[in-house]
Design an enzyme around this catalytic site. Structure first.
Site, PDB file in Angstrom:
ATOM      1  N   GLY A 252       0.847  -1.255  -0.023  1.00  0.00           N
ATOM      2  CA  GLY A 252      -0.015  -0.032  -0.204  1.00  0.00           C
ATOM      3  C   GLY A 252       0.853   1.181   0.194  1.00  0.00           C
ATOM      4  N   ARG A 292       2.706  -1.240  -5.903  1.00  0.00           N
ATOM      5  CA  ARG A 292       2.719   0.091  -6.563  1.00  0.00           C
ATOM      6  C   ARG A 292       4.068   1.075  -6.587  1.00  0.00           C
ATOM      7  NH1 ARG A 292      -1.849   3.679  -7.338  1.00  0.00           N
ATOM      8  NH2 ARG A 292      -2.748   2.432  -5.776  1.00  0.00           N
ATOM      9  N   CYS A 359     -15.829   5.299 -26.849  1.00  0.00           N
ATOM     10  CA  CYS A 359     -17.250   5.856 -26.772  1.00  0.00           C
ATOM     11  C   CYS A 359     -17.663   5.773 -25.415  1.00  0.00           C
ATOM     12  CB  CYS A 359     -18.113   5.027 -27.636  1.00  0.00           C
ATOM     13  SG  CYS A 359     -17.182   4.965 -29.178  1.00  0.00           S
ATOM     14  N   TYR A 387      -0.651  -0.825 -11.993  1.00  0.00           N
ATOM     15  CA  TYR A 387      -2.112  -0.783 -12.488  1.00  0.00           C
ATOM     16  C   TYR A 387      -2.737   0.009 -13.548  1.00  0.00           C
ATOM     17  CZ  TYR A 387      -1.852  -2.190  -7.439  1.00  0.00           C
ATOM     18  OH  TYR A 387      -1.631  -2.772  -6.125  1.00  0.00           O
TER      19      TYR A 387
HETATM   20  N1  LLP Z   1      -1.552  -6.766  -0.778  1.00  0.00           N
HETATM   21  C1  LLP Z   1      -2.867  -7.037  -0.729  1.00  0.00           C
HETATM   22  C2  LLP Z   1      -3.626  -7.968  -0.109  1.00  0.00           C
HETATM   23  C3  LLP Z   1      -3.648  -5.962  -1.775  1.00  0.00           C
HETATM   24  O1  LLP Z   1      -4.669  -5.980  -1.910  1.00  0.00           O
HETATM   25  C4  LLP Z   1      -2.940  -4.936  -2.300  1.00  0.00           C
HETATM   26  C5  LLP Z   1      -3.291  -4.024  -3.417  1.00  0.00           C
HETATM   27  C6  LLP Z   1      -1.377  -5.026  -2.435  1.00  0.00           C
HETATM   28  C7  LLP Z   1      -0.990  -5.947  -1.523  1.00  0.00           C
HETATM   29  C8  LLP Z   1      -0.634  -4.046  -2.974  1.00  0.00           C
HETATM   30  O2  LLP Z   1      -0.892  -2.839  -2.669  1.00  0.00           O
HETATM   31  P1  LLP Z   1       0.066  -1.436  -3.472  1.00  0.00           P
HETATM   32  O3  LLP Z   1       1.304  -1.620  -2.718  1.00  0.00           O
HETATM   33  O4  LLP Z   1       0.498  -1.877  -4.967  1.00  0.00           O
HETATM   34  O5  LLP Z   1      -0.487  -0.653  -2.966  1.00  0.00           O
HETATM   35  N2  LLP Z   1      -6.028  -0.397  -8.867  1.00  0.00           N
HETATM   36  C9  LLP Z   1      -5.724   0.514  -7.785  1.00  0.00           C
HETATM   37  C10 LLP Z   1      -5.005  -0.156  -6.839  1.00  0.00           C
HETATM   38  C11 LLP Z   1      -5.814  -1.483  -6.306  1.00  0.00           C
HETATM   39  C12 LLP Z   1      -4.739  -2.118  -5.059  1.00  0.00           C
HETATM   40  C13 LLP Z   1      -5.509  -3.376  -4.695  1.00  0.00           C
HETATM   41  N3  LLP Z   1      -4.801  -3.883  -3.724  1.00  0.00           N
HETATM   42  C14 LLP Z   1      -4.764   1.712  -8.327  1.00  0.00           C
HETATM   43  O6  LLP Z   1      -4.748   1.866  -9.468  1.00  0.00           O
HETATM   44  O7  LLP Z   1      -4.914   2.656  -7.496  1.00  0.00           O
END
Ligand code: LLP
Length: 432
Positions: A252, A292, A359, A387
């Site tokens: 996150g 991310r 569209c 993403y």
């Molecule tokens: N672990 C779990 C259980 C998760 O659900 C997620 C992301 C991560 C780790 C990794 O999180 P990160 O470090 O990437 O923030 N599509 C959205 C983001 C959705 C994140 C879903 N879960 C966007 O483009 O902002």
């Protein structure tokens, strides 16, 4: 003092993307050259930027009981997975498909955690056969399902329960996952009972406890609040005689899209470790699942301006990338920086909405951007490494973009552009 003109300008938050005079460079290659060589829309990832981020995490966890599990939902290209596997990372997967990618990349299943709110029997079986580190479980019903599948296979299932700590990560509501109203995890108040149930199910082995509160988090407090709640629970669960081997604190960590100043991996890890120490839990094995922050600012989406049009109300730059290629603006109203591959002198600058050809009025990539454009110009949408391609679709029968990895002066195609034949192949004409 102004900068000497021969020095490249780095773009804040984008370590491997520079402007050398008018030319936008990705490592040592001009973005415009990549666009003409590989076509547009094109995802370009900087190997150097991914490795910088991977090293920042490796440095942060050195000499600490913290293991890294890259969340490949952010970017699951096989070459990206191989890079991270070579840096010693494990993986966080959320589907049988993602597990298959990790295995295809040659990574060790023993470093894989399998997350997700609904795993099918087939996915559970694949995970157990592969020998994953653990399954992160989100309900008592899922515990029973895993126990049954594990029993049928004769392979005990390592499990970790995902707790919903009811903490507000102060991010976009669609990417907040640790609030009481969300579909994720097991409520804090029900967790102790769920662990007791685990201990009674003979095909389960308790591995740890898991929490993930959201994505694009730019402050440390929500993490520390969640950790505090998890530690309270750890105490209760272990006093019931159940041993927890690891604490998975999720992913996150945010990145800079505009002017955010998210904590660095070192600040994140330091804060977590300090809180663990302060609570006498410094010995705990920790897992982190960043996505991310590993790849987000290592990638750009290149597109070409097809049409410039002015309505009575505004100016539009219609480009050949669209919401199917990069969904974040349409879905979250996300702001991502847009840079021309070759900047002009600004004498014809207008305020443009940069939109795709799909569209839907929601098909925009950037709104109200000051740009000096001609048709045929190439634009780079920044912060597209996470993403971006991972969420791309074929809406409007648009083949998905190609993907290229840049390493210094070299560029390798790591994802073929989809063809119309690819799209049509899976369908059958009417036979009835
Ligand atoms: N672990 C779990 C259980 C998760 O659900 C997620 C992301 C991560 C780790 C990794 O999180 P990160 O470090 O990437 O923030 N599509 C959205 C983001 C959705 C994140 C879903 N879960 C966007 O483009 O902002």
């Amino acid at each position: 003092m102004s900068r000497p003109s021969h020095l490249p300008d780095t773009l804040p938050g984008h370590p491997m993307i520079t402007r050398q005079g008018a030319t936008l460079m990705i490592e040592s290659l001009p973005a415009s050259e990549l666009a003409s060589r590989f076509g547009t829309p094109l995802y370009v990832y900087s190997r150097g930027a991914i490795e910088l981020a991977a090293r920042a995490y490796a440095d942060a966890v050195r000499d600490r009981p913290v293991a890294l599990r890259y969340a490949l939902k952010a970017n699951s290209n096989l070459a990206v997975l191989q890079l991270l596997a070579r840096h010693g990372w494990g993986f966080d997967v959320v589907s049988g498909g993602e597990l298959a990618r990790v295995l295809e990349a040659g990574a060790d299943a023993g470093g894989v955690v399998f997350s997700g709110v609904g795993k099918t029997d087939a996915e559970i079986a694949a995970a157990l056969r592969a020998g994953v580190q653990c399954l992160n479980v989100e309900s008592t019903s899922e515990l029973q399902r895993i126990d049954r599948v594990a029993g049928e296979l004769g392979i005990p299932a390592p499990v970790s329960l995902r707790i919903n700590p009811d903490v507000d990560p102060r991010t976009h509501p669609y990417i907040s996952t640790g609030l009481r109203s969300s579909k994720f995890g097991i409520a804090q108040a029900q967790a102790r009972q769920a662990y007791a149930q685990c201990a009674r199910l003979s095909n389960l082995r308790v591995a740890g406890i898991d929490v993930h509160i959201g994505s694009q988090i730019t402050e440390l407090e929500p993490y520390l609040d969640a950790l505090d709640r998890v530690l309270d629970l750890v105490h209760d669960i272990e006093s019931d005689g159940i041993r927890l081997h690891h604490l998975d604190l999720g992913g996150g960590l945010g990145i800079r899209y505009a002017d955010e100043n998210p904590p660095t991996p070192a600040q994140w890890v330091d804060a977590l470790c300090e809180r663990l120490q302060a609570r006498g839990q410094g010995h705990r094995q920790i897992l982190l699942e960043p996505g991310r922050s590993v790849v987000g600012n290592a990638g750009v989406l290149l597109c070409e301006v097809i049409t410039l049009k002015s309505t009575l109300d505004r100016h539009f730059a219609v480009v050949d990338a669209a919401m199917n290629d990069l969904m974040r603006p349409a879905l979250y109203e996300a702001w991502q920086r847009i840079e021309p591959a070759q900047s002009r002198d600004g004498s014809h600058a207008l305020t443009y909405d940069v939109v795709g050809p799909v569209c839907e009025s929601g098909d925009w990539l950037g709104r109200e951007r000051q740009l000096d454009l001609r048709e045929g110009d190439v634009l780079a949408i920044l912060s597209a490494g996470a993403y971006g391609m991972a969420m791309a679709s074929n809406y409007n029968t648009r083949p998905r973009a190609a993907e290229v990895l840049v390493d210094g002066e070299r560029a390798q195609l790591i994802g073929e552009r989809e063809t119309l034949q690819d799209l049509l192949r899976r369908e059958h004409k009417l036979q009835l």
